[in-house]
Structure formats: structure tokens, C-alpha cells
Design an enzyme around this catalytic site. Sequence first.
Site, short mmCIF file in Angstrom:
data_model
loop_
_atom_site.label_atom_id
_atom_site.label_comp_id
_atom_site.label_asym_id
_atom_site.label_seq_id
_atom_site.Cartn_x
_atom_site.Cartn_y
_atom_site.Cartn_z
N MET A 175 0.84 -1.20 0.00
CA MET A 175 0.00 0.00 0.00
C MET A 175 0.87 1.24 0.00
O MET A 175 0.75 2.13 0.84
CB MET A 175 -0.94 -0.01 1.20
CG MET A 175 -2.05 1.04 1.16
SD MET A 175 -3.19 0.83 -0.18
CE MET A 175 -4.66 0.30 0.70
N GLY A 176 1.81 1.29 -0.97
CA GLY A 176 2.54 2.51 -1.20
C GLY A 176 1.69 3.45 -2.04
O GLY A 176 0.46 3.35 -2.05
N ILE B 53 1.28 3.69 -5.33
CA ILE B 53 0.51 3.03 -6.38
C ILE B 53 -0.61 2.21 -5.76
O ILE B 53 -1.77 2.26 -6.21
CB ILE B 53 1.42 2.15 -7.25
CG1 ILE B 53 2.39 3.03 -8.04
CG2 ILE B 53 0.60 1.29 -8.20
CD1 ILE B 53 3.45 2.25 -8.80
N ARG C 147 4.04 -3.54 4.82
CA ARG C 147 5.07 -3.60 5.85
C ARG C 147 4.76 -2.61 6.97
O ARG C 147 4.96 -2.91 8.15
CB ARG C 147 6.43 -3.29 5.22
CG ARG C 147 7.61 -3.41 6.18
CD ARG C 147 8.91 -3.26 5.42
NE ARG C 147 8.94 -2.03 4.63
CZ ARG C 147 9.93 -1.71 3.81
NH1 ARG C 147 10.95 -2.53 3.65
NH2 ARG C 147 9.91 -0.58 3.13
N ARG D 152 6.64 -6.88 -10.17
CA ARG D 152 7.70 -7.52 -10.93
C ARG D 152 7.39 -9.01 -11.02
O ARG D 152 6.80 -9.60 -10.10
CB ARG D 152 9.07 -7.34 -10.24
CG ARG D 152 9.64 -5.94 -10.33
CD ARG D 152 10.07 -5.57 -11.74
NE ARG D 152 10.81 -4.32 -11.81
CZ ARG D 152 10.27 -3.13 -12.01
NH1 ARG D 152 8.95 -3.03 -12.16
NH2 ARG D 152 11.03 -2.04 -12.07
N GLU E 251 10.95 -11.05 -19.48
CA GLU E 251 10.06 -10.27 -20.32
C GLU E 251 10.72 -10.02 -21.67
O GLU E 251 11.82 -9.45 -21.70
CB GLU E 251 9.72 -8.92 -19.66
CG GLU E 251 8.89 -9.08 -18.40
CD GLU E 251 8.66 -7.77 -17.67
OE1 GLU E 251 7.88 -7.77 -16.70
OE2 GLU E 251 9.26 -6.73 -18.06
N HIS F 37 4.32 -5.31 -19.78
CA HIS F 37 4.91 -4.31 -18.88
C HIS F 37 4.63 -2.90 -19.40
O HIS F 37 5.56 -2.12 -19.67
CB HIS F 37 6.41 -4.55 -18.72
CG HIS F 37 6.95 -4.01 -17.42
ND1 HIS F 37 8.04 -4.55 -16.79
CD2 HIS F 37 6.57 -2.97 -16.65
CE1 HIS F 37 8.30 -3.87 -15.68
NE2 HIS F 37 7.41 -2.90 -15.57
#
Length: 331
Positions: A162-163, A165, A185, A247, A276, A295
Site C-alpha cells: 500500500m505505497g 501506487i 510492511r 515484478r 520479459e 509491462h
Amino acid sequence: MEQVLEQDKPWALLSEVGGDHGYLEELADIVKQHFQIVCLADFLQNPELHGSKIQALLNWKFCPPAEPALLRLLPSLKVVASAGVGVDHLDVAFIRSLGVKVANTPGVVSDSTADLAMGLLLASARRIVDAHRIAVDPNTTRIPQSLMGVEVTGSTIGIIGMGEIGYKIAQRSRGFEMKVVYHNRTRRSAEDEQAVGAAFCGSLDELLRRSDFVLIAVKLTSETRGLIGCRELSLMKPTATLVNISRGQVVDQDALLHALQAGSIRAAALDVTHPEPLPRNHPLLRLPNVLITPHIGINTHATARRMVETMVENAAAAVRGSPVPNEVRPL
């Protein structure tokens, strides 16, 4: 006078201009306003010509690779300015040990990435790609009634990470009347939680058990590598969908493949894989319950422009010896 000013500009190394992997011309023009540029292929043909002049390496979509072999050819380098938030493709500690600063572009990518996350979620839930294929198939004469999706409205989305973005994804989820739970975290403030109606899950296991859509928005670190494996997938509802915009290495792809084939989870929607692109014979590419995009979380004209502007701002500050606005330091 213009020629003198051009000659006074510092030099920057970038991947290429044009082509499938290079800067769009409009973005290269932003760089050229502040730097004289040399592209990687031209540089490698004659490293001695520009090597001692280059003070900035502009890392766009992981290229040019800031690897020791290349860095040794750039004795005057002052900064590696990378596009995007993640710097897992850079050895930050090593680069800094050379006296070179590292910078990224946080913030400017958050909206476009959150938008894509919701696009993947909706497309997977409502089988939009399948529906498009049927609609344009020249053999289609009737619409199959079996083309059924799952409800998004009122469902539970579990956001891992939950940063900035992740928080913007929570904001968008509220517009679909979704119940938002998250694991992070560090817990967000009560005000932040209340603003998006988010409930904190103290454990990842709790989030996995509760969620209809599990959305991964973490940075790739030693702690998050392989975060979602066999055990974690087994905790998800068989009707749940996994959405990954972080990622590819955060998810054990072999475990994901098995879970999708076995029906342990309903579907996966992925903007990231490892590698990728995936090898063309990779079994994930053939599964009907997998949606993959290459991506493209940052791929809008507005976001790309803001990213390059921020990269240039970071690089120019480092060259001047000023504080770098978005300097990255080792954890």
C-alpha cells in the site's frame, strides 16, 4: 550563439532514439534541451570518443544497462537517472561506490500504473479479450451464452503493498464499490484508511483468504522475491484472480502455472513476467485463464513525458552538483 550554448551542454548516454526500444522523438527532444546525447550503439563503436565526456546515463526501460563493464568506460559519470520507481535492475550500492548518484522517478508513474491495474482486473473479470476475439471472428454468427464473467462491484480486493501506487488502486476500487483490504510492511494512518475505506490485514495469509482479487503492488526486494508461491496460492479462493503489476519475480511462475491449470484459482492478469517477454513456448501463454500485457503500466504519452522530464531534472542537478530531487540510497 546557439552553437556555443549547445556545445556547453553536458553529455548524456541513452539507449536509442526511435525504434521499438528507444525514446520517442518527442521525448528525446526533452533530453536534448539540456544535454548533448549519444546513443549506446554509437558510443560502443568508439567509446574513447565520448567516454570521458559523459556525465549522465539515462536508464529508460532498463537500458543502457548500468553494468560494471559499461560504467568503467565512463570515468566522468555523475548520475544514473532511471525511469520508473523500481531500481531492482540497478546495483545501487555498487554504483554509489563509484561516486555516482542514482535517481528514479517516483510519483509520476503512479496514476498510469494504477489505471492499468484496474484495467487488467476488469478485463480479466469480464473476459473482455475473449469477448473481443469472438466479436471480430469472421466465423461468429451467434454470441455464446457461456461467455460469463465475475462481478467486480461489491467484491473484495486485497492489495499487497500500500505505497503510492497501491493507495491509488484503493481509491479507484472504491469507485467500483469494492471492499478494500491491504497488507503492507507499515500500516497506513487511520485517516488514509478511512479515506479509501481500507481495512488492514496483519498477515498476508488473512488477505489471501478474504480476497476475490489479489493485487500485487510491491517493490522487488530480497523480502518480496517469491512472495507468492504454492502455499500462498493455495490459500486463495478458487474463484479468486491474481493481478500482478509489480515484478515477475515476486510470483513463483511455476506455482502459478500449476494453480491455474488445476483450477486452484480462477485466473491471473499480469503486466509483468520473468523474463520479459516470456519464451514463445511458455505454457502460461497458452492458458485461457491468463491475461498478459507486456509491462505497459507507464505507457501513456503524458506519463512518459513526465518521467523523462523528471529524469532530466535529476540528471541536471547531479551534473551541477546540486541536491538530486529523487536520489535513491541503499536500504
